[in-house]
Motif scaffolding. Structure first.
Motif, PDB file in Angstrom:
ATOM      1  N   CYS A  80       0.548   5.615   2.427  1.00 28.71           N
ATOM      2  CA  CYS A  80       0.021   4.326   3.473  1.00 28.71           C
ATOM      3  C   CYS A  80       0.465   5.086   5.043  1.00 28.71           C
ATOM      4  O   CYS A  80       1.401   5.552   5.874  1.00 28.71           O
ATOM      5  CB  CYS A  80       1.683   3.269   3.637  1.00 28.71           C
ATOM      6  N   ASP A 106      -3.742  -0.955   6.975  1.00 24.70           N
ATOM      7  CA  ASP A 106      -3.865  -2.402   7.368  1.00 24.70           C
ATOM      8  C   ASP A 106      -4.117  -2.670   8.542  1.00 24.70           C
ATOM      9  O   ASP A 106      -3.945  -3.651   9.056  1.00 24.70           O
ATOM     10  CB  ASP A 106      -2.803  -3.747   6.880  1.00 24.70           C
ATOM     11  N   VAL A 131      -7.050  -4.540   3.785  1.00 31.96           N
ATOM     12  CA  VAL A 131      -6.463  -3.278   3.807  1.00 31.96           C
ATOM     13  C   VAL A 131      -7.693  -2.146   3.247  1.00 31.96           C
ATOM     14  O   VAL A 131      -8.525  -3.388   2.382  1.00 31.96           O
ATOM     15  CB  VAL A 131      -5.635  -3.625   2.409  1.00 31.96           C
ATOM     16  N   MET A 154      -1.639  -0.445  -3.414  1.00 31.31           N
ATOM     17  CA  MET A 154      -2.348  -1.171  -2.685  1.00 31.31           C
ATOM     18  C   MET A 154      -1.272  -2.195  -2.855  1.00 31.31           C
ATOM     19  O   MET A 154      -1.058  -3.507  -1.549  1.00 31.31           O
ATOM     20  CB  MET A 154      -3.414  -0.990  -2.206  1.00 31.31           C
TER      21      MET A 154
END
Length: 271
Positions: A80, A106, A131, A154
């Motif tokens: 991420c 994001d 996202v 996710m």
């Protein structure tokens, strides 16, 4: 001049995303890295890579430091990219991207992408949660179902639902060009894949088999099926249909150009 980027249609979205793959055109690299390579792990000159990255950043309208590129190792780690990551030093960021084959974020104006030169790039977008993700699916990652694992990551990080997602499958090697040994075919079998749907035998000049053929695996179709199995609507999956092996003048292909050649960068960013 031929375009640096192949941009993909974003129908089925709210228009808040840009999705693309780089071509071999419009850069400064030379030889088998020529001309538009931004990958620093394939033997290209650092000064050429930096110039090309700046050209890409300018075309996308973002800061060059916001082009995220992991050092892929054919695994299934998904990283991420958040504000904490962006605040780290260049060396800390590099270490966090080591051994990573999928990246997602994001954050707007952060381009997450993966490098390929016959492997399959998969790009994902959840317009409801805002996202995006980029996935590197070589045959090992495909066998390990990296696309589905990235969707799960996710969901865990942002509450994304696969049936809300849009997906793009970028340039990669086609079934007619992807000849494999029996050991690779057997690995797919052992992993439980429907081989009738993703593999065929084609004549091969050097085959010792009784039928004179070798197995070919359809990595594009295999990843498309994985996306559907993970819950992505099949009508929300765009397949580029570009074979890197057969189009090596426009896209990098390691099987045609050798391993010491450039890489396609397939990226996605929130506007």
């Amino acid at each position: 001049m031929r375009p640096r980027l192949t941009r993909y249609p974003v129908y089925g979205t709210n228009g808040g995303v840009e999705v693309f793959s780089t071509t071999r055109h419009g850069g400064v690299s030379v030889g088998n890295h020529g001309t538009f390579n931004i990958n620093g792990y394939c033997g290209d000159l650092p000064e050429n890579i930096l110039t090309n990255k700046k050209l890409l950043a300018d075309e996308l309208g973002i800061d060059v430091q916001h082009i995220i590129m992991p050092h892929q190792t054919h695994g299934t780690v998904a990283r991420c990219i958040d504000a904490d990551f962006l605040n780290k030093s260049e060396e800390e960021r590099r270490l966090l991207l080591e051994g990573v084959d999928a990246v997602f974020t994001d954050l707007p104006c952060i381009c997450v992408g993966v490098s390929t030169a016959d492997c399959i790039p998969v790009l994902l977008y959840d317009p409801l949660q805002g996202v995006v993700a980029a996935v590197h699916a070589g045959w090992r990652g495909t066998v390990a179902r990296i696309a589905g694992k990235t969707i799960k990551a996710m969901a865990e990080a942002f509450g994304c639902a696969s049936n809300d997602m849009v997906a793009w499958i970028g340039p990669g090697i086609s079934i007619d060009a992807f000849e494999v040994g029996d050991e690779v075919y057997d690995t797919f079998v052992d992993a439980g894949f429907d081989m009738q749907g993703i593999a065929q035998r084609f004549p091969a000049a050097d085959s010792m088999a009784a039928d004179g053929c070798k197995w070919h695996v359809d990595l594009v179709e295999c990843n498309r099926r994985q996306l559907v199995e993970a819950g992505v609507d099949e009508h929300s999956i765009y397949v580029s249909g570009i074979c890197t092996f057969n189009n090596c003048t426009d896209y990098f292909s390691a099987r045609r150009l050798g391993i010491n050649s450039g890489r396609i960068y397939s990226g996605i960013l929130l506007k």
